[in-house]
Write a protein that holds these residues in place. Structure first.
Motif, PDB file in Angstrom:
ATOM      1  N   ASP A 164       9.305  42.284  21.905  1.00  0.00           N
ATOM      2  CA  ASP A 164       9.226  43.617  22.520  1.00  0.00           C
ATOM      3  C   ASP A 164      10.564  44.352  22.471  1.00  0.00           C
ATOM      4  O   ASP A 164      10.829  45.211  23.306  1.00  0.00           O
ATOM      5  N   VAL A 165      11.390  44.033  21.481  1.00  0.00           N
ATOM      6  CA  VAL A 165      12.728  44.607  21.419  1.00  0.00           C
ATOM      7  C   VAL A 165      12.711  46.134  21.375  1.00  0.00           C
ATOM      8  O   VAL A 165      13.626  46.786  21.888  1.00  0.00           O
ATOM      9  N   LEU A 166      11.668  46.731  20.811  1.00  0.00           N
ATOM     10  CA  LEU A 166      11.581  48.191  20.744  1.00  0.00           C
ATOM     11  C   LEU A 166      10.618  48.769  21.782  1.00  0.00           C
ATOM     12  O   LEU A 166      10.459  49.988  21.858  1.00  0.00           O
ATOM     13  N   ASP A 167      10.009  47.897  22.587  1.00  0.00           N
ATOM     14  CA  ASP A 167       9.031  48.379  23.570  1.00  0.00           C
ATOM     15  C   ASP A 167       9.720  48.972  24.801  1.00  0.00           C
ATOM     16  O   ASP A 167       9.458  50.117  25.181  1.00  0.00           O
ATOM     17  N   ALA A 168      10.584  48.175  25.416  1.00  0.00           N
ATOM     18  CA  ALA A 168      11.355  48.652  26.565  1.00  0.00           C
ATOM     19  C   ALA A 168      12.712  49.086  26.034  1.00  0.00           C
ATOM     20  O   ALA A 168      13.635  48.276  25.903  1.00  0.00           O
ATOM     21  N   PHE A 169      12.841  50.354  25.676  1.00  0.00           N
ATOM     22  CA  PHE A 169      14.016  50.821  24.955  1.00  0.00           C
ATOM     23  C   PHE A 169      15.265  50.750  25.825  1.00  0.00           C
ATOM     24  O   PHE A 169      15.301  51.262  26.945  1.00  0.00           O
ATOM     25  N   GLY A 170      16.301  50.064  25.293  1.00  0.00           N
ATOM     26  CA  GLY A 170      17.562  49.926  26.008  1.00  0.00           C
ATOM     27  C   GLY A 170      18.703  49.783  25.019  1.00  0.00           C
ATOM     28  O   GLY A 170      18.561  50.087  23.821  1.00  0.00           O
ATOM     29  N   PHE A 171      19.854  49.273  25.501  1.00  0.00           N
ATOM     30  CA  PHE A 171      21.030  49.137  24.641  1.00  0.00           C
ATOM     31  C   PHE A 171      20.743  48.178  23.487  1.00  0.00           C
ATOM     32  O   PHE A 171      21.122  48.431  22.335  1.00  0.00           O
ATOM     33  N   GLY A 172      20.057  47.060  23.773  1.00  0.00           N
ATOM     34  CA  GLY A 172      19.716  46.104  22.730  1.00  0.00           C
ATOM     35  C   GLY A 172      18.822  46.729  21.674  1.00  0.00           C
ATOM     36  O   GLY A 172      18.953  46.441  20.473  1.00  0.00           O
ATOM     37  N   SER A 173      17.928  47.589  22.116  1.00  0.00           N
ATOM     38  CA  SER A 173      17.026  48.266  21.178  1.00  0.00           C
ATOM     39  C   SER A 173      17.798  49.182  20.241  1.00  0.00           C
ATOM     40  O   SER A 173      17.464  49.298  19.054  1.00  0.00           O
ATOM     41  N   VAL A 174      18.839  49.823  20.778  1.00  0.00           N
ATOM     42  CA  VAL A 174      19.656  50.717  19.958  1.00  0.00           C
ATOM     43  C   VAL A 174      20.376  49.925  18.862  1.00  0.00           C
ATOM     44  O   VAL A 174      20.404  50.336  17.688  1.00  0.00           O
ATOM     45  N   ILE A 175      20.951  48.777  19.238  1.00  0.00           N
ATOM     46  CA  ILE A 175      21.637  47.939  18.259  1.00  0.00           C
ATOM     47  C   ILE A 175      20.646  47.437  17.203  1.00  0.00           C
ATOM     48  O   ILE A 175      20.924  47.444  15.999  1.00  0.00           O
ATOM     49  N   TYR A 176      19.474  46.999  17.661  1.00  0.00           N
ATOM     50  CA  TYR A 176      18.443  46.512  16.753  1.00  0.00           C
ATOM     51  C   TYR A 176      18.023  47.617  15.783  1.00  0.00           C
ATOM     52  O   TYR A 176      17.919  47.387  14.573  1.00  0.00           O
ATOM     53  N   LEU A 177      17.810  48.815  16.314  1.00  0.00           N
ATOM     54  CA  LEU A 177      17.385  49.932  15.465  1.00  0.00           C
ATOM     55  C   LEU A 177      18.479  50.312  14.480  1.00  0.00           C
ATOM     56  O   LEU A 177      18.194  50.685  13.332  1.00  0.00           O
TER      57      LEU A 177
END
Length: 237
Positions: free
Chosen positions: A197-210
């Motif tokens: 769910d790395v892109l589901d609950a968008f946060g700082f980790g999601s930004v790095i992943y994206l």
């Protein structure tokens, strides 16, 4: 009939009023009268003033087309250090000369399209919210991980067979960026598997992943750009 060495042949490149000569199988042929060799360049790829034996052997047309143009000399044999090629491989290349150049241009398209698809489907998922797009991106990433090493191996083989593994700026850049691409692919894939769910609950980790996902597009574009510069030199575009 005069005898030309490679240095003399290189001066007959069809530029600045010079004749347009090419060599094939030890023969030096004048193709100045061909509209397909304007300014010494054929199909924006093959340059006059060179021994094009290997190129012509795998061309889409037959060798017989050269009979339309006059032979003006013979190519002087020069002593060169022959590369040691295992006999089975040497036989295979002589039997199927297409294997010298075509495997890499063919296989390289797969990682390109998959690495373009990963960012695209992830962005579509963020816009639409349909999880199936994000899962498709994961599948494309997995396929890219499988095909990228194949592309790298065929590229190194082509470099070794056709350029004697000589240092070339474009090849050096392609090699290092390819290794960086593979490392990024694996990092993104493992991250996505461990955190579905790395892109589901968008946060700082999601930004790095994206950011890593988007870098796949940039890395494969760089590789493709320098690869294309070997086939279609920028100064001749």
């Amino acid at each position: 009939m005069k005898e030309l060495d490679l240095k003399e042949l290189s001066k007959c490149n069809g530029k600045d009023g010079s004749p347009t000569y090419i060599a094939h199988g030890g023969r030096v042929i004048d193709v100045s009268g061909s509209a397909l060799w304007k300014d010494g360049l054929h199909m924006k790829r093959h340059h006059a003033g060179n021994d094009l034996t290997a190129d012509i052997e795998v061309a889409p047309h037959s060798v017989e087309v050269l009979e339309r143009y006059p032979q003006v000399g013979v190519l002087k044999k020069e002593e060169v250090v022959e590369m040691e090629i295992p006999k089975p491989l040497s036989w295979l290349l002589s039997r199927f000369p297409i294997l010298r150049r075509h495997p890499h241009p063919m296989t390289v398209h797969f990682p390109i399209v998959f690495m373009f698809s990963v960012p695209l489907f992830n962005v579509v998922y963020l816009i639409t919210g349909f999880k199936s797009f994000e899962i498709t991106a994961l599948h494309c990433l997995g396929a890219g991980i499988l095909f990228t090493p194949v592309s790298v191996i065929t590229g190194l083989a082509t470099w070794w067979l056709n350029y004697l593994a000589k240092p070339m700026r474009a090849v050096t850049i392609k090699k290092w960026v390819s290794f960086l691409l593979m490392a990024t692919q694996i990092a993104v894939f493992v991250w996505r598997i461990l955190v579905p769910d790395v892109l589901d609950a968008f946060g700082f980790g999601s930004v790095i992943y994206l950011f890593l996902v988007m870098s796949l597009f940039m890395l494969v574009t760089i590789i493709g750009w320098f690869g294309a510069s070997l086939t279609f030199p920028l100064e001749e575009a």
